[in-house]
Design an enzyme around this catalytic site. Structure first.
Site, PDB file in Angstrom:
ATOM      1  N   PRO A  12      55.497 -10.091  30.739  1.00  0.00           N
ATOM      2  CA  PRO A  12      56.295 -11.262  31.078  1.00  0.00           C
ATOM      3  C   PRO A  12      55.903 -12.420  30.159  1.00  0.00           C
ATOM      4  O   PRO A  12      54.716 -12.689  29.972  1.00  0.00           O
ATOM      5  CB  PRO A  12      55.867 -11.566  32.520  1.00  0.00           C
ATOM      6  CG  PRO A  12      54.477 -11.019  32.643  1.00  0.00           C
ATOM      7  CD  PRO A  12      54.406  -9.837  31.707  1.00  0.00           C
ATOM      8  N   GLN A  52      58.863 -11.276  37.990  1.00  0.00           N
ATOM      9  CA  GLN A  52      57.630 -11.982  38.356  1.00  0.00           C
ATOM     10  C   GLN A  52      57.952 -13.316  39.019  1.00  0.00           C
ATOM     11  O   GLN A  52      58.759 -14.088  38.500  1.00  0.00           O
ATOM     12  CB  GLN A  52      56.765 -12.236  37.120  1.00  0.00           C
ATOM     13  CG  GLN A  52      55.406 -12.833  37.480  1.00  0.00           C
ATOM     14  CD  GLN A  52      54.582 -13.215  36.269  1.00  0.00           C
ATOM     15  OE1 GLN A  52      54.907 -14.154  35.550  1.00  0.00           O
ATOM     16  NE2 GLN A  52      53.499 -12.497  36.027  1.00  0.00           N
ATOM     17  N   CYS A  58      48.852 -17.963  35.253  1.00  0.00           N
ATOM     18  CA  CYS A  58      49.366 -19.037  34.393  1.00  0.00           C
ATOM     19  C   CYS A  58      48.376 -20.205  34.334  1.00  0.00           C
ATOM     20  O   CYS A  58      48.007 -20.759  35.371  1.00  0.00           O
ATOM     21  CB  CYS A  58      50.728 -19.517  34.896  1.00  0.00           C
ATOM     22  SG  CYS A  58      51.400 -20.836  33.855  1.00  0.00           S
TER      23      CYS A  58
HETATM   24  C1  FMN Z   1      54.866 -17.471  25.156  1.00  0.00           C
HETATM   25  C2  FMN Z   1      54.110 -16.794  26.263  1.00  0.00           C
HETATM   26  C3  FMN Z   1      54.587 -16.891  27.557  1.00  0.00           C
HETATM   27  C4  FMN Z   1      53.913 -16.232  28.597  1.00  0.00           C
HETATM   28  N1  FMN Z   1      54.432 -16.299  29.859  1.00  0.00           N
HETATM   29  C5  FMN Z   1      53.864 -15.560  30.853  1.00  0.00           C
HETATM   30  C6  FMN Z   1      54.485 -15.475  32.145  1.00  0.00           C
HETATM   31  O1  FMN Z   1      55.548 -16.032  32.401  1.00  0.00           O
HETATM   32  N2  FMN Z   1      53.829 -14.733  33.090  1.00  0.00           N
HETATM   33  C7  FMN Z   1      52.651 -14.081  32.839  1.00  0.00           C
HETATM   34  O2  FMN Z   1      52.109 -13.428  33.730  1.00  0.00           O
HETATM   35  N3  FMN Z   1      52.071 -14.132  31.616  1.00  0.00           N
HETATM   36  C8  FMN Z   1      52.648 -14.826  30.629  1.00  0.00           C
HETATM   37  N4  FMN Z   1      52.095 -14.824  29.371  1.00  0.00           N
HETATM   38  C9  FMN Z   1      50.881 -14.013  29.121  1.00  0.00           C
HETATM   39  C10 FMN Z   1      51.240 -12.631  28.578  1.00  0.00           C
HETATM   40  O3  FMN Z   1      51.986 -11.879  29.517  1.00  0.00           O
HETATM   41  C11 FMN Z   1      49.974 -11.829  28.163  1.00  0.00           C
HETATM   42  O4  FMN Z   1      49.181 -11.586  29.297  1.00  0.00           O
HETATM   43  C12 FMN Z   1      49.133 -12.555  27.114  1.00  0.00           C
HETATM   44  O5  FMN Z   1      49.957 -13.132  26.114  1.00  0.00           O
HETATM   45  C13 FMN Z   1      48.132 -11.626  26.435  1.00  0.00           C
HETATM   46  O6  FMN Z   1      48.781 -10.546  25.816  1.00  0.00           O
HETATM   47  P1  FMN Z   1      49.039 -10.455  24.201  1.00  0.00           P
HETATM   48  O7  FMN Z   1      47.702 -10.581  23.538  1.00  0.00           O
HETATM   49  O8  FMN Z   1      49.691  -9.110  24.049  1.00  0.00           O
HETATM   50  O9  FMN Z   1      49.918 -11.591  23.823  1.00  0.00           O
HETATM   51  C14 FMN Z   1      52.727 -15.498  28.336  1.00  0.00           C
HETATM   52  C15 FMN Z   1      52.264 -15.422  27.019  1.00  0.00           C
HETATM   53  C16 FMN Z   1      52.935 -16.051  25.988  1.00  0.00           C
HETATM   54  C17 FMN Z   1      52.407 -15.914  24.590  1.00  0.00           C
END
Ligand code: FMN
Length: 354
Positions: A24, A78, A108
């Site tokens: 998400p 979510q 968050c």
């Molecule tokens: C732009 C952005 C928006 C995100 N929004 C959410 C969200 O709405 N809900 C959530 O649980 N995590 C959110 N995350 C966290 C990601 O789901 C993920 O856990 C985090 O980026 C780490 O993974 P990655 O290293 O693959 O980016 C967000 C991350 C980014 C970069």
């Protein structure tokens, strides 16, 4: 035995066809992103965080996040909030909208969210966190899940104390992004903590954080015993990364493929958000798609300046005429709009009208 990313697994009663989950992301995980993710091999896709308060107040923009298409399943929606009753009501609506899983955001780190007691704040208030999960799990018949960080403070191990309570309250899977809220996105995700979580609970664990290659995905699956890995930033403007992680090999796209995916994405975003909102929303995607050495830098600058999405599409076709054939094929595969669950077609008791 080496981990197999193409193996199906069960999240509660829901069969997830691969061990790759699309994360998400607020401002990113629109329907176009999710259905593209499914097409490129994600076994489960997730909406961005949707406000329970927004649902409670029947906010039109919030309802827009609950649009579900037939080619998205299995799909998690979510929700975030800190009030058990409002979260339960939101969960009911999310289930009625067609979600296969209701996910709750306990990670968050943004102050606007945590100051209301929601998001990562729930990593501190374990009593409230358990009541939220209990209320949501009791409200719906689909599986409910929670996405956590390790805790709020650097070095926190709050997740380990909280997780069994969430499972006891009804969570049927847990996602861990093993960074603290304080860390935001700096440093590395410490998947040694993911392994500890897998040991501590008897529900599937999804590992999130820094999964950007097949090698890393397999390493995390094998060393932690998690059920699946989740990809977030690595998939921004780069669905080919999902296929590469899933299958191995080199799936670097041609210029035509990049242009075609972007054109379909632009059109879908306009359909979903309307032209006015889509123009701003899409700007970040131009850089994400056209980077990786796929197109020269000034081309991205040019697209960002264009006032309408129609001009963007025209410019993309001019730069990659061969994209037309691919766009035609991709659009032919999209399900008809009538297949979507739209909230105005829900029973009035659920919609809250009257
Ligand atoms: C732009 C952005 C928006 C995100 N929004 C959410 C969200 O709405 N809900 C959530 O649980 N995590 C959110 N995350 C966290 C990601 O789901 C993920 O856990 C985090 O980026 C780490 O993974 P990655 O290293 O693959 O980016 C967000 C991350 C980014 C970069």
């Amino acid at each position: 035995m080496p981990a197999n990313l193409r193996e199906a697994w069960l999240l509660g009663s829901v069969e997830v066809p691969t061990r790759l989950v699309l994360a998400p992301m607020a401002g990113v995980s629109v329907q176009a992103f999710r259905r593209q993710g499914r097409r490129f091999g994600a076994g489960l896709v997730c909406s961005e965080m949707v406000s329970a308060a927004g649902i409670e107040h029947r906010n039109e923009k919030t309802f827009g996040y609950l649009r579900v298409a037939s080619d998205e399943h299995p799909l998690a929606i979510q929700i975030f909030g800190a009030e058990p009753r409002a979260m339960a009501d939101a969960a009911r609506l999310v289930e009625a909208a067609g979600a296969d899983v209701v996910d709750m955001n306990f990670g968050c780190p943004v102050r606007k969210v945590t100051k209301t007691g929601a998001g990562a704040h729930l990593m501190v208030d374990h009593e409230l966190a358990s009541r939220v999960v209990d209320a949501v799990a009791s409200a719906v018949s689909v599986p409910v899940t929670v996405k956590m960080r390790r805790g709020v403070e650097n070095g926190s191990r709050a997740f380990l104390e909280l997780a069994p309570r969430l499972v006891a309250a009804g969570a049927q899977a847990l996602t861990l992004h093993p960074r603290s809220a304080q860390q935001m996105y700096t440093g590395e995700a410490d998947h040694a903590l993911t392994a500890e979580l897998v040991e501590a609970v008897d529900v599937p664990v999804i590992a999130s954080g820094d999964i950007t290659s097949r090698e890393k995905a397999l390493e995390v699956l094998e060393t932690t015993g998690c059920a699946a890995v989740m990809v977030a930033r690595g998939a921004q403007g780069n669905p080919w990364a999902l296929r590469e992680i899933l299958e191995g090999g080199d799936f670097r796209p041609t210029r035509e493929e990049v242009a075609a995916e972007l054109i379909v994405f632009v059109r879908e975003a306009v359909r979903e958000l309307g032209e006015q909102r889509a123009v701003g929303f899409l700007k970040k995607f131009y850089g994400w798609y056209l980077g990786h050495g796929r197109f020269p830098k000034p081309f991205k600058q040019e697209l960002v300046q264009l006032p309408t999405t129609e001009e963007v599409v025209t410019r993309l076709y001019a730069a990659a005429p061969g994209a037309a054939e691919i766009v035609e094929r991709l659009e032919a595969e999209l399900p008809a709009a009538e297949d979507e669950v739209l909230l105005d077609r829900l029973p009035i008791s659920v919609y809250g009208g009257g």
